[in-house]
Design a protein around this motif. Structure first.
Motif, short mmCIF file in Angstrom:
data_model
loop_
_atom_site.label_atom_id
_atom_site.label_comp_id
_atom_site.label_asym_id
_atom_site.label_seq_id
_atom_site.Cartn_x
_atom_site.Cartn_y
_atom_site.Cartn_z
N ILE A 157 0.85 -1.19 0.00
CA ILE A 157 0.00 0.00 0.00
C ILE A 157 0.89 1.24 0.00
O ILE A 157 1.84 1.33 0.80
N SER A 158 0.60 2.19 -0.88
CA SER A 158 1.34 3.44 -0.93
C SER A 158 0.84 4.40 0.15
O SER A 158 -0.37 4.51 0.38
N VAL A 159 1.78 5.08 0.81
CA VAL A 159 1.45 6.05 1.85
C VAL A 159 2.14 7.37 1.53
O VAL A 159 3.35 7.39 1.25
N LYS A 160 1.37 8.44 1.53
CA LYS A 160 1.95 9.77 1.27
C LYS A 160 2.46 10.34 2.59
O LYS A 160 1.69 10.53 3.54
N LEU A 161 3.76 10.65 2.65
CA LEU A 161 4.36 11.26 3.83
C LEU A 161 4.53 12.75 3.60
O LEU A 161 5.08 13.17 2.58
N ARG B 115 5.64 18.56 8.04
CA ARG B 115 4.97 19.76 8.53
C ARG B 115 5.99 20.86 8.82
O ARG B 115 7.20 20.60 8.93
N PRO B 116 5.55 22.12 8.95
CA PRO B 116 6.48 23.22 9.20
C PRO B 116 7.35 23.04 10.44
O PRO B 116 8.47 23.56 10.50
N ASP B 117 6.85 22.32 11.45
CA ASP B 117 7.65 22.11 12.67
C ASP B 117 8.61 20.93 12.55
O ASP B 117 9.28 20.56 13.52
N GLY B 118 8.68 20.30 11.37
CA GLY B 118 9.58 19.18 11.16
C GLY B 118 8.96 17.83 11.38
O GLY B 118 9.55 16.80 11.02
N SER B 119 7.77 17.78 11.99
CA SER B 119 7.11 16.49 12.19
C SER B 119 6.60 15.95 10.85
O SER B 119 6.44 16.70 9.89
N ARG B 120 6.35 14.65 10.82
CA ARG B 120 5.90 14.01 9.59
C ARG B 120 4.61 13.24 9.84
O ARG B 120 4.44 12.60 10.88
N THR B 121 3.72 13.31 8.88
CA THR B 121 2.46 12.57 8.96
C THR B 121 2.28 11.77 7.67
O THR B 121 2.81 12.15 6.63
N GLY B 122 1.54 10.68 7.79
CA GLY B 122 1.34 9.83 6.61
C GLY B 122 -0.13 9.52 6.40
O GLY B 122 -0.90 9.40 7.36
N LYS B 123 -0.52 9.38 5.11
CA LYS B 123 -1.89 9.02 4.79
C LYS B 123 -1.88 7.94 3.71
O LYS B 123 -1.37 8.18 2.60
N PRO B 124 -2.43 6.77 3.99
CA PRO B 124 -2.48 5.69 2.99
C PRO B 124 -3.41 6.05 1.82
O PRO B 124 -4.40 6.79 2.01
N GLU B 125 -3.08 5.55 0.63
CA GLU B 125 -3.92 5.77 -0.54
C GLU B 125 -5.20 4.95 -0.38
O GLU B 125 -5.17 3.72 -0.25
N HIS B 126 -6.34 5.64 -0.41
CA HIS B 126 -7.61 4.99 -0.08
C HIS B 126 -7.96 3.87 -1.05
O HIS B 126 -8.44 2.79 -0.63
#
Length: 336
Positions: free
Chosen positions: A285-289, A292-303
């Protein structure tokens, strides 16, 4: 610069003003922005009076001198090569002003509506009207808000009005400058194309939007709106590179029933992103990483891929989505 203006009708409708602007021997960019100014005025007046903008009769704003003010100001910016404009907090003045509809408080209703979203301040005392609907429309269309924090002045000029104040100079200052601050990472100058339609089916609209995306548009959205006479319609908004604006404009007018497209220069900030693949129950499954401006990272899987794996494994979609999120979180921690 002085103009010798012959006798003329008091005010014009938006169609007549557009025809005058369209016939003016000015660059296309100047014509588009001038049309945007007068459209903004007509739209605000229409909202105030509860009528369609096409039915609005612009009194002072429709006079030849006001049309010259708008076109001349925009053309001047074009000649100077100005790409971005900023203004300080706008002083509105005070008191009342006499208009075609009688005595109105300062700022006039249309002026105040045009200035929505722009930083303003009342006064100074005894100043009278300092911002007209024409000036407010120019600020709304041309400026990007408050002045930038630092810049290098290249040239400056002052224009004096005919009204004299007892304790201050009646002048407008214009500074041509270069920015010294570094733009935020991911900022791009783009063009926003907007068109409204009320006579296309949902299927045809979706197909047109898909075609625009396939052609390379950076973003295409369809938003419900209420058009004249209370008819339900759809607004098409397309984001693209300036070099592609002409071709996309033509495509919108070809692939939809719209008979007009508005063009606006915009600035978009996009956060850095990348795509990684994670394993969930033996499926990729592909996940978009996104960083964020504060350097943190979030991910969202391709639905779509989450649904595919859920169907292949007989597992609830929510469980596959969460498993992909957790796998992405582990991949992010492994990189630290």
């Amino acid at each position: 610069m002085d103009f010798d203006i012959p006798p003329q009708p008091h005010g014009r409708g938006i169609r007549e003003i557009r025809a005058l602007v369209a016939a003016a021997p000015v660059p296309d960019d100047v014509r588009w922005l001038a049309d945007e100014c007068f459209t903004a005025i007509a739209t605000c007046e229409g909202e105030i009076h509860g009528i369609d903008p096409a039915e609005v009769h612009l009194h002072e704003v429709g006079a030849v001198d006001a049309i010259l003010d708008v076109v001349g100001s925009i053309w001047g910016f074009h000649q100077l090569g100005v790409t971005d404009s900023y203004t300080g907090r706008v002083a509105l003045g005070d008191g009342t002003v006499r208009a075609a509809h009688g005595v109105l408080p300062v700022p006039a209703p249309a002026t105040l509506k045009l200035l929505e979203g722009i930083a303003v301040k009342p006064g100074p005392d005894g100043a009278g009207e300092l911002v007209t609907p024409t000036g407010a429309a120019l600020l709304r269309v041309l400026t990007r808000g408050r002045s930038i924090s630092s810049y290098v002045p290249l040239r400056s000029g002052f224009g004096a009005g005919t009204k004299d104040f007892p304790d201050r100079a009646n002048v407008l200052r214009l500074v041509l400058a270069e920015r010294t601050e570094t733009p935020a990472a991911g900022v791009r100058e783009l063009v926003l194309l907007t068109a409204d339609v009320d006579d296309m089916t949902a299927e045809h609209l979706a197909a047109a939007a898909d075609g625009l995306r396939t052609a390379g548009a950076l973003d295409v959205i369809l938003a419900p709106i209420v058009m004249k006479k209370g008819r339900a319609g759809t607004r098409i908004e397309l984001l693209c590179d300036p070099a592609d604006a002409d071709s996309f404009e033509t495509r919108i007018l070809t692939d939809t029933t719209s008979i007009g497209v508005r063009r606006t220069a915009v600035r978009r900030r996009a956060l850095p992103r990348e795509t990684i693949d994670v394993d969930v129950l033996g499926h990729s499954i592909s996940v978009k990483l996104v960083t964020r401006p504060d350097g943190s990272r979030t991910g969202k899987p391709e639905h779509d891929q989450v649904v595919r794996v859920a169907q292949a494994t007989g597992t609830p979609v929510t469980a596959i989505f969460r498993a992909a999120e957790q796998a992405a979180e582990r991949a992010i921690r492994a990189r630290v």
